[in-house]
Design an enzyme around this catalytic site. Structure first.
Site, PDB file in Angstrom:
ATOM      1  CG  HIS A 195      27.065  11.710 -28.706  1.00  0.00           C
ATOM      2  ND1 HIS A 195      26.615  12.908 -29.311  1.00  0.00           N
ATOM      3  CD2 HIS A 195      28.510  12.128 -29.039  1.00  0.00           C
ATOM      4  CE1 HIS A 195      27.408  13.605 -29.694  1.00  0.00           C
ATOM      5  NE2 HIS A 195      28.565  13.235 -29.768  1.00  0.00           N
TER       6      HIS A 195
ATOM      7  CG  LEU B 133      24.195  -9.926 -14.239  1.00  0.00           C
ATOM      8  CD1 LEU B 133      24.410 -10.343 -12.777  1.00  0.00           C
ATOM      9  CD2 LEU B 133      22.913 -10.578 -14.954  1.00  0.00           C
ATOM     10  N   GLY B 134      26.802  -7.799 -15.692  1.00  0.00           N
ATOM     11  CA  GLY B 134      28.291  -7.880 -16.266  1.00  0.00           C
ATOM     12  C   GLY B 134      28.272  -9.095 -17.053  1.00  0.00           C
ATOM     13  CB  VAL B 135      25.980 -11.438 -18.581  1.00  0.00           C
ATOM     14  CG1 VAL B 135      26.209 -12.223 -17.583  1.00  0.00           C
ATOM     15  CG2 VAL B 135      24.695 -10.706 -18.648  1.00  0.00           C
TER      16      VAL B 135
ATOM     17  CG  ASP C 289      23.466  13.689 -28.087  1.00  0.00           C
ATOM     18  OD1 ASP C 289      24.310  13.247 -26.969  1.00  0.00           O
ATOM     19  OD2 ASP C 289      23.890  13.798 -29.184  1.00  0.00           O
TER      20      ASP C 289
ATOM     21  CB  SER D 135      30.638  15.924 -29.673  1.00  0.00           C
ATOM     22  OG  SER D 135      30.166  15.220 -30.933  1.00  0.00           O
TER      23      SER D 135
ATOM     24  CG  LEU E 213      22.322 -10.826 -22.419  1.00  0.00           C
ATOM     25  CD1 LEU E 213      21.004 -10.099 -22.078  1.00  0.00           C
ATOM     26  CD2 LEU E 213      22.607 -11.894 -21.570  1.00  0.00           C
TER      27      LEU E 213
END
Length: 404
Positions: A148, A320-322, A179, A261, A324
């Site tokens: 994380h 892709l770089g979108v 993790d 962490s 949604l």
């Protein structure tokens, strides 16, 4: 009990990574192996540098919820303006030794010996930055940290505390369920790794949790404490409604806070018996959680062997770089990221992506899976319907997706 206001959610981004050199000679103490006992129940706290803010629930071994202690990530994050979350709003997670009635808030600057082999990690995210801690595993710059801490990172920078030397790091692979993530520093050599213990932690052991408390990049902090339980299972409820279960953790009465962490849990001989992963809040006494070092090593060995079975994922996937629309049943574009394959293709907000390489993608999840099946640099053909109802298609080169 009222849950604290969590820090800003963590996000996604990345670049493909080279594997660290095989056959690392990790420094280990020469003590005999002692099996750890297993205890029942516990508290939890999600951790994350690039992590989503989480509300946590404490479960016992049978999955029954116990007292409502609230939990918070044990990494820190910044927003796009560079501002850090107000940790004063998080119960008891205030800077070490500050304020009145510190109670169990016991910690001090880590010594040079305690800082050896420890690194500070800064993750650049799409909406800001995150900070956490990590451990040096070999002289050539193999680093292990919490997954994380780097989740969603588009760029990872690592500073070796003992030397002050900063490096760019690539993501080799990780296991989001356990993790654990492995990084490789670019151009590193001659580093001093941590000493890993051959002895498992035992209840009653005196330990010290070391990390970049507060994620400020200053001196590391050492928080003394005691192992209070083993074999602890905790469930983290994330802001998107999903939940993550961390199992077989070490529970310790130590002042672990955001930024710790991925840091070291040291035994009384200075050897690493665990890696910080979570901490509780909402009460005067802070409870920390750590992944046993044997578990950490097991995941690291599988990643370095290229074993992508189970929950292990190696390197970066195509991007892709979108963005949604989560409320839509289809792959409806709500955002187009600059300088990505999506922009190159000519996609626009309001378009609906319908196919990848001719294979229909009817949902957002289907599109994600189709893109994730490709590597950065792959050429793919995207088909979509514009907001005006016309059909278009373009072949593009995928970029490097975020660490996920």
């Amino acid at each position: 009990m009222t849950s604290p206001t969590p820090p800003p959610p963590y996000l996604p981004p990345p670049p493909p990574p080279p594997f660290g050199p095989a056959g690392h000679a990790r420094r280990r103490s020469r003590r005999g192996l002692v099996a750890a006992g297993v205890a029942g129940g516990v508290l939890l706290v999600g951790t994350g540098a690039a992590t989503t803010a989480v509300a946590l629930q404490v479960l016992d071994r049978d999955g029954a919820a116990s007292a409502g202690t609230s939990l918070v990530p044990s990494t820190t994050a910044q927003d796009g303006a560079g501002g850090r979350p107000d940790t004063g709003t998080l119960p008891r997670l205030t800077p070490y030794g500050r304020g009145q009635d510190a109670g169990s808030e016991t910690a001090s600057d880590a010594s040079a010996e305690q800082s050896t082999g420890i690194v500070q990690i800064t993750s650049t995210l799409t909406n800001g930055t995150g900070a956490g801690t990590g451990l040096v595993l070999d002289a050539d710059g193999t680093i292990v940290t919490n997954h994380h801490v780097v989740d969603g990172a588009t760029r990872i920078e690592v500073t070796v505390v003992s030397t002050g030397q900063a490096y760019r790091a690539t993501y080799v692979g990780g296991d989001a369920v356990t993790d654990v993530a492995v990084l490789q520093l670019e151009g590193a050599s001659g580093l001093t790794p941590v000493d890993l213990s051959d002895d498992a932690a035992q209840v009653g052991d005196q330990i010290t949790a070391v990390g970049d408390a507060g994620g400020d990049g200053g001196s590391l902090t050492a928080a003394p404490g005691t192992v209070s339980a083993l074999g602890q299972d905790i469930t983290v409820q994330e802001t998107d409604g999903s939940s993550t279960k961390l199992t077989d953790l070490i529970r310790m009465d130590a002042y672990v806070v955001p930024g710790d962490s991925g840091g070291a849990v040291l035994d009384d001989q200075g050897d690493v018996v665990g890696m910080n992963v979570a901490a509780s809040s909402g009460s005067r006494e802070v409870t920390g959680y750590a992944i046993p070092i044997a578990t950490v090593e097991s995941v690291v060995d599988r990643i370095e062997a290229g074993d992508e079975s189970g929950d292990i994922e190696l390197g970066y996937s195509g991007y892709l770089g979108v963005g949604l629309d989560p409320s839509a049943s289809s792959a409806l574009v709500a955002q187009v990221i600059d300088d990505t394959a999506a922009e190159e293709a000519g996609l626009a907000v309001g378009d609906t992506i319908t196919a990848v390489d001719g294979d229909t993608v009817g949902t957002a999840d289907a599109l994600r899976s189709a893109i994730a099946a490709h590597d950065p640099g792959d050429r793919v053909t995207i088909t979509w319907t514009t907001s005006g109802g016309s059909t278009r298609s373009a072949t593009v080169t995928l970029g490097e997706g975020p660490v996920s």
